[in-house]
Motif scaffolding. Structure first.
Motif, mmCIF file in Angstrom:
data_model
loop_
_atom_site.group_PDB
_atom_site.id
_atom_site.type_symbol
_atom_site.label_atom_id
_atom_site.label_comp_id
_atom_site.label_asym_id
_atom_site.label_seq_id
_atom_site.Cartn_x
_atom_site.Cartn_y
_atom_site.Cartn_z
ATOM 1 N N TYR A 239 83.829 17.005 37.037
ATOM 2 C CA TYR A 239 82.540 16.947 37.390
ATOM 3 C C TYR A 239 81.832 17.660 36.334
ATOM 4 C CZ TYR A 239 82.169 21.327 39.730
ATOM 5 O OH TYR A 239 82.427 22.495 39.968
ATOM 6 N N VAL A 240 80.499 17.525 36.013
ATOM 7 C CA VAL A 240 79.758 18.085 34.995
ATOM 8 C C VAL A 240 78.584 19.061 35.965
ATOM 9 C CG1 VAL A 240 77.870 17.962 33.104
ATOM 10 C CG2 VAL A 240 80.182 16.953 33.046
ATOM 11 N N GLU A 241 78.347 20.322 35.242
ATOM 12 C CA GLU A 241 77.268 21.172 35.976
ATOM 13 C C GLU A 241 76.351 21.674 34.996
ATOM 14 O OE1 GLU A 241 76.913 25.588 37.818
ATOM 15 O OE2 GLU A 241 78.440 24.338 38.693
ATOM 16 N N ILE A 242 74.907 21.267 35.240
ATOM 17 C CA ILE A 242 73.957 21.847 34.290
ATOM 18 C C ILE A 242 73.807 23.212 34.585
ATOM 19 C CG2 ILE A 242 71.928 21.660 33.380
ATOM 20 C CD1 ILE A 242 72.005 18.665 34.286
ATOM 21 N N VAL A 243 74.304 24.094 33.603
ATOM 22 C CA VAL A 243 74.011 25.404 33.742
ATOM 23 C C VAL A 243 72.962 26.274 33.179
ATOM 24 C CG1 VAL A 243 76.458 26.178 34.047
ATOM 25 C CG2 VAL A 243 75.651 26.065 31.867
ATOM 26 N N PHE A 244 72.225 25.636 32.020
ATOM 27 C CA PHE A 244 71.077 26.028 31.785
ATOM 28 C C PHE A 244 70.304 24.629 31.434
ATOM 29 C CE2 PHE A 244 74.109 29.247 30.186
ATOM 30 C CZ PHE A 244 73.141 30.561 30.728
ATOM 31 N N GLN A 245 68.873 24.910 31.504
ATOM 32 C CA GLN A 245 68.056 23.682 31.276
ATOM 33 C C GLN A 245 66.506 24.266 30.940
ATOM 34 O OE1 GLN A 245 67.931 20.744 34.295
ATOM 35 N NE2 GLN A 245 66.258 19.599 33.488
ATOM 36 N N PHE A 246 66.100 23.819 29.761
ATOM 37 C CA PHE A 246 64.555 24.336 29.342
ATOM 38 C C PHE A 246 64.327 23.307 28.458
ATOM 39 C CE2 PHE A 246 67.875 26.377 26.812
ATOM 40 C CZ PHE A 246 67.245 26.175 25.584
ATOM 41 N N ASP A 247 62.842 23.584 28.522
ATOM 42 C CA ASP A 247 62.117 22.824 27.539
ATOM 43 C C ASP A 247 61.471 23.750 26.013
ATOM 44 O OD1 ASP A 247 62.276 20.641 28.695
ATOM 45 O OD2 ASP A 247 60.444 20.704 30.016
ATOM 46 N N THR A 248 61.484 22.927 24.954
ATOM 47 C CA THR A 248 61.116 23.610 23.760
ATOM 48 C C THR A 248 59.796 22.969 23.286
ATOM 49 O OG1 THR A 248 62.115 21.715 22.364
ATOM 50 C CG2 THR A 248 63.464 23.629 22.955
ATOM 51 N N GLU A 249 59.143 23.792 22.368
ATOM 52 C CA GLU A 249 57.838 23.764 21.870
ATOM 53 C C GLU A 249 57.595 22.273 21.257
ATOM 54 O OE1 GLU A 249 54.308 26.191 19.789
ATOM 55 O OE2 GLU A 249 56.011 27.153 20.340
ATOM 56 N N PHE A 250 58.821 21.958 20.422
ATOM 57 C CA PHE A 250 58.653 21.017 19.422
ATOM 58 C C PHE A 250 59.880 20.084 19.692
ATOM 59 C CE2 PHE A 250 57.340 24.898 17.269
ATOM 60 C CZ PHE A 250 55.879 24.525 17.118
ATOM 61 N N TYR A 251 59.873 18.801 19.063
ATOM 62 C CA TYR A 251 61.168 17.800 19.301
ATOM 63 C C TYR A 251 62.379 18.271 18.615
ATOM 64 C CZ TYR A 251 57.081 14.873 20.619
ATOM 65 O OH TYR A 251 56.092 14.543 21.402
ATOM 66 N N ILE A 252 63.467 18.018 19.210
ATOM 67 C CA ILE A 252 64.669 18.720 18.561
ATOM 68 C C ILE A 252 65.448 17.718 17.723
ATOM 69 C CG2 ILE A 252 67.190 19.263 19.379
ATOM 70 C CD1 ILE A 252 65.903 20.083 22.186
ATOM 71 N N SER A 253 65.644 18.141 16.565
ATOM 72 C CA SER A 253 66.388 17.438 15.528
ATOM 73 C C SER A 253 68.003 17.796 15.627
ATOM 74 C CB SER A 253 65.921 17.545 14.066
ATOM 75 O OG SER A 253 64.333 16.878 14.116
ATOM 76 N N GLY A 254 68.245 19.124 16.087
ATOM 77 C CA GLY A 254 69.852 19.212 15.704
ATOM 78 C C GLY A 254 70.005 20.571 16.733
ATOM 79 N N LEU A 255 71.285 20.932 16.974
ATOM 80 C CA LEU A 255 71.572 21.731 17.778
ATOM 81 C C LEU A 255 73.005 22.429 17.301
ATOM 82 C CD1 LEU A 255 71.142 20.316 21.414
ATOM 83 C CD2 LEU A 255 69.715 22.322 20.622
ATOM 84 N N ALA A 256 73.186 24.000 17.646
ATOM 85 C CA ALA A 256 74.449 24.412 17.274
ATOM 86 C C ALA A 256 74.478 25.796 17.883
ATOM 87 C CB ALA A 256 74.491 24.760 15.707
ATOM 88 N N PRO A 257 75.696 25.948 18.297
ATOM 89 C CA PRO A 257 75.812 27.382 19.013
ATOM 90 C C PRO A 257 75.891 28.514 18.081
ATOM 91 C CG PRO A 257 77.953 26.223 18.946
ATOM 92 C CD PRO A 257 76.813 25.359 18.235
ATOM 93 N N LEU A 258 75.526 29.841 18.638
ATOM 94 C CA LEU A 258 75.666 30.957 17.617
ATOM 95 C C LEU A 258 76.216 32.132 18.633
ATOM 96 C CD1 LEU A 258 75.642 32.613 15.396
ATOM 97 C CD2 LEU A 258 72.959 33.020 15.446
ATOM 98 N N CYS A 259 77.401 32.212 18.931
ATOM 99 C CA CYS A 259 77.910 33.139 20.175
ATOM 100 C C CYS A 259 77.382 32.751 21.597
ATOM 101 C CB CYS A 259 77.438 34.773 19.721
ATOM 102 S SG CYS A 259 78.002 35.252 18.107
ATOM 103 N N ASP A 260 76.603 33.616 22.125
ATOM 104 C CA ASP A 260 76.028 33.389 23.461
ATOM 105 C C ASP A 260 74.515 32.622 23.168
ATOM 106 O OD1 ASP A 260 75.008 35.558 22.921
ATOM 107 O OD2 ASP A 260 74.770 36.326 25.087
ATOM 108 N N GLN A 261 74.062 32.339 21.843
ATOM 109 C CA GLN A 261 72.853 31.897 21.743
ATOM 110 C C GLN A 261 72.856 30.568 21.328
ATOM 111 O OE1 GLN A 261 71.725 35.151 19.145
ATOM 112 N NE2 GLN A 261 70.814 36.529 20.875
#
Length: 810
Positions: A239-261
């Motif tokens: 099963y899947v658990e959502i561990v973090f959830q938040f909104d951003t100020e602008f529209y998202i075009s892409g995501l990438a992890p950087l360590c725990d950030q």
């Protein structure tokens, strides 16, 4: 463009140039995939380019006449899947002949090959158009398609990691477990008002079990977990658990992890100030720290990509290289690479902000890892910066640490300080040992001080070793200055020190003595200049007689007593000081001068004359008596008379000259002569005050009755009653003392008698070593059971009873 604020950016940016520049001049980028070994760029004209990390083209594929929608690579980088707007799908080996072609009747937006496609039993890939199709190579190398999902609109993004496939359609994000072929979750999209083709979903696997979803302005971080066996029933085993959830100020075009950030590429719209119409702004690359219900912004950079004014949210993509923390921002006309800033970049930023101290510290800490910067270059820039700011002393102090043992740089900096007239500032910090600069450098600094600051010049001469500069040149310079100001103490003292360095001690000594300088004695001791001071003893004594005498007496072997006395012949007061101290040290060394000393003491030191007469055994008494009588020194004359045996004359002098009964009594007590007491009583008998004194003091030496019988009848004696009472008290006291002494004596005798008795009552040890004093055989018998008789004396002599001599033979 980096923000000009005080906060240091986290990333640095550069355009991917070389071949990429050529491609984007004629074509536009539509998608890109990053492998650790190379990059794969798809264009709007249907080309796929393989590039190295500098952007140089290594291979080119003409795939389609229309836009390339997606490029997928397996983990090995040996197989590539490509799909295009005209429905073509190709999967082929970059280094092998195997190839798969398929053409659909609708645009294929997505293709994803299995991460381990290189292995024969993982020959799988998925495509996404209206359906999500899984292709598997089976028997006879034929590809067999199967539908994984359909009916919820176009599939717009697919990411395959390990055994999990995540895809996004118009309704939300699904995850499929390829092992169990079960769909384990559906994450619905939050803002259904946004067009999914204009604001596509961004998917990114952080690791094999963590999926990051960005859609519109919402970010969700999901974790895939194993379900407990007791909870399964008909449910999927994961099963899947959502561990973090938040909104951003602008529209998202892409995501990438950087360590725990998290790195987020955002599409921004803003209102134009001129036209007041909404337009596209520069995209932003933000680093955020996810929190359970929100996020903390770590850094935010606005990027100037070519043609950003015409781009939409769907035109931007963010790809990343996991191993190196490289982030690629892809837009139709530009590809920008963002890198984590290293220590060199950190130092660059510190230097740009003129934080030289911190830059120097950072370089020292990381000197093994930095490649671009050198500690010395940073240090020199720091020194220049301090000089420009006018902080000359701090700049000079930093030279010590930064320039170290580099003599060339030291000399260069000294000349630079000379040009700006600040030689004084650097003088305190010039190296004096290891390294040593050219003598000219030190002479230049000394001349600078000599022209304007005599005190500073003197300080440097004291502190600097004499071999740093040419002594002769500096001495001449000081002599020249003394011609203008001959009495200048600072210059004279400094000249003396220079003469000392040059071993011209005689010259130095003359100056010190002229100046009456405290270092003169230290100079004489240090350099053994006793031969030079034979004719300067009077000068030394005039300057500091105490120190001079101590020095002369400590070095008798170098300057004899006779020589000193001779030199001081014309200065008897100094002669006395010397001879007095000599006599205090040793009563016999200066015995030949004792006769002379009588006159010196009489003239210059009367209080010490009597102690001298008492202690000296070489003093001629007649000469002393003559001098004391001439000068009417009563006490000294009395002493001499008594010492010469003329006690009666001495007593007479005390009585007549001093008229001091107490002193007379004291003198009589010292002499302990009955005739003296008789003389004293006869002299005092007609003087009532003297009688009182005698009554008060003689009780313990002479029988008071002798005095009382001689007192004339009717003579008035002051305080007679008190004197008689005192005599009686003294007598009583004597009796009490005698009785007390007697009691103590008796008690002590008794105590000692008891102690002796106890001691004699103690047993005496007799063992095998004791022998009979008569027969010389062991005192104890060999058979202890037999009875025997032994006689033991207190003197420890022992006898067998039968061996004891009979009484008439003892």
């Amino acid at each position: 463009q980096e923000d000009e604020s005080e906060e240091e950016p986290k990333l640095k940016y550069e355009r991917l140039s070389n071949g990429v520049t050529e491609i984007l001049q004629k074509d536009a980028a539509s998608c890109m995939t990053v492998h650790e070994k190379f990059l794969a760029l798809g264009t709007h004209y249907g080309k796929v380019y393989l590039l190295d990390v500098q952007g140089n083209i290594t291979q080119k594929f003409d795939v389609s006449p229309v836009k390339i929608n997606q490029i997928s690579l397996d983990e090995s980088g040996e197989h590539m899947g490509v799909c295009s707007e005209d429905g073509k799908v190709q999967v082929f080996g970059l280094y092998s002949a195997e190839e798969f072609h398929e053409t659909f009747d609708c645009p294929i937006k997505i293709v994803a090959v299995h991460p381990h496609f290189v292995r024969s039993h993982f020959k799988q890939f998925v495509t996404g158009g209206k359906k999500l199709l899984l292709y598997e190579r089976g028997w006879m190398n034929r590809w067999k398609p199967s539908v994984l999902h359909e009916g919820e609109g176009n599939i717009r993004n697919v990411k395959w990691r390990g055994h999990l496939i995540a895809w996004a359609n118009n309704m939300g994000v699904k995850i499929l477990d390829m092992i169990s072929k079960q769909r384990i979750t559906n994450v619905p999209r939050d803002d259904i008002s946004l067009r999914p083709d204009m604001y596509p979903c961004s998917l990114c696997w952080k690791d094999n079990l963590t999926l990051i979803i960005g859609w519109g302005n919402s970010v969700k971080i999901c974790s895939v977990k194993e379900r407990h066996a007791s909870e399964m029933r008909d449910l999927p085993n994961r099963y899947v658990e959502i561990v973090f959830q938040f909104d951003t100020e602008f529209y998202i075009s892409g995501l990438a992890p950087l360590c725990d950030q998290l790195v987020i590429l955002s599409y921004v719209k803003e209102i134009s100030e001129k036209t007041e119409v909404e337009c596209c702004a520069r995209p932003r690359l933000d680093i955020v720290q996810p929190l359970p219900e929100s996020c903390e912004e770590i850094s935010s950079d606005a990027l100037t990509v070519r043609g950003f004014q015409e781009n939409e949210c769907r035109d931007y993509h963010l790809e990343y290289s996991e191993g190196e923390s490289l982030f690629y921002i892809i837009s139709p006309r530009d590809v920008v690479v963002a890198k984590e800033r290293d220590q060199d970049d950190h130092i660059d930023w510190l230097l740009e902000k003129k934080k030289y101290e911190e830059a120097l510290m950072a370089a020292e800490i990381s000197q093994k890892t930095i490649k671009k910067h050198k500690i010395l270059d940073i240090g020199l820039a720091y020194i220049n910066h301090l000089v420009e700011k006018g902080e000359y002393d701090l700049a000079a102090r930093k030279c010590q640490k930064i320039l170290g043992k580099n003599t060339e740089l030291w000399e260069f900096e000294v000349y630079k300080f000379k040009e700006i007239g600040q030689l004084k500032a650097i003088s305190r910090y010039l190296p004096r040992r290891d390294p040593v600069l050219k003598p000219l450098i030190y002479e230049m600094v000394l001349h600078e001080f000599l022209e304007s600051d005599y005190e500073g010049f003197a300080t440097l001469i004291k502190e600097w070793p004499g071999d740093l500069y040419n002594n002769t040149i500096i001495v001449q310079a000081v002599v020249d200055h003394l011609k203008k100001d001959p009495q200048n103490r600072t210059l004279l003292q400094t000249l003396a020190e220079l003469y000392t360095y040059d071993q011209r001690y005689g010259r130095a000594l003359e100056i010190y003595l002229t100046l009456r300088h405290k270092d003169v004695f230290q100079l004489i001791h240090k350099h053994n200049l006793f031969s030079s001071i034979r004719d300067k003893i009077v000068l030394l004594m005039d300057f500091d007689s105490e120190k001079a005498v101590d020095m002369l007496l400590d070095n008798e072997d170098k300057i004899s007593i006779d020589r000193v006395v001779e030199e001081l012949e014309n200065r008897p007061e100094l002669q006395h000081v010397y001879l007095h101290k000599l006599f205090k040290r040793d009563h016999h060394k200066g015995q030949r001068y004792h006769e002379k000393q009588i006159s010196l003491y009489a003239e210059y030191d009367r209080p010490n004359l009597l102690p001298f007469l008492r202690d000296s055994t070489h003093c001629p008494l007649e000469k002393a008596l003559e001098i004391c009588q001439q000068r009417n020194f009563v006490e000294e004359t009395v002493y001499l008379l008594s010492r010469m045996g003329n006690s009666r004359s001495a007593l007479k002098m005390i009585m007549e000259e001093l008229q001091d009964v107490d002193k007379a009594i004291e003198f009589a007590k010292e002499q302990d002569d009955g005739e003296l007491w008789e003389d004293l009583i006869l002299y005092s008998i007609d003087k009532p005050p003297f009688i009182t004194g005698l009554l008060n003091n003689i009780g313990t030496h002479v029988d008071p009755i002798l005095l009382i019988h001689r007192i004339k009848e009717g003579m008035e004696i002051p305080n007679l009653r008190d004197s008689l009472v005192k005599i009686l008290q003294d007598y009583n006291l004597q009796i009490l003392l005698r009785e007390g002494c007697k009691k103590i004596l008796v008690a002590d005798s008794l105590s000692l008698l008891k102690k002796m008795h106890r001691t004699q009552m103690k047993g005496v040890l007799v063992d095998e070593e004791n022998i009979c004093e008569s027969c010389l055989s062991p005192i104890l018998p060999s058979d202890a059971s037999k009875s025997f008789n032994v006689v033991v004396f207190h003197c420890r002599h022992m006898f067998h009873k039968e061996c004891l001599p009979v009484s008439n033979t003892v």
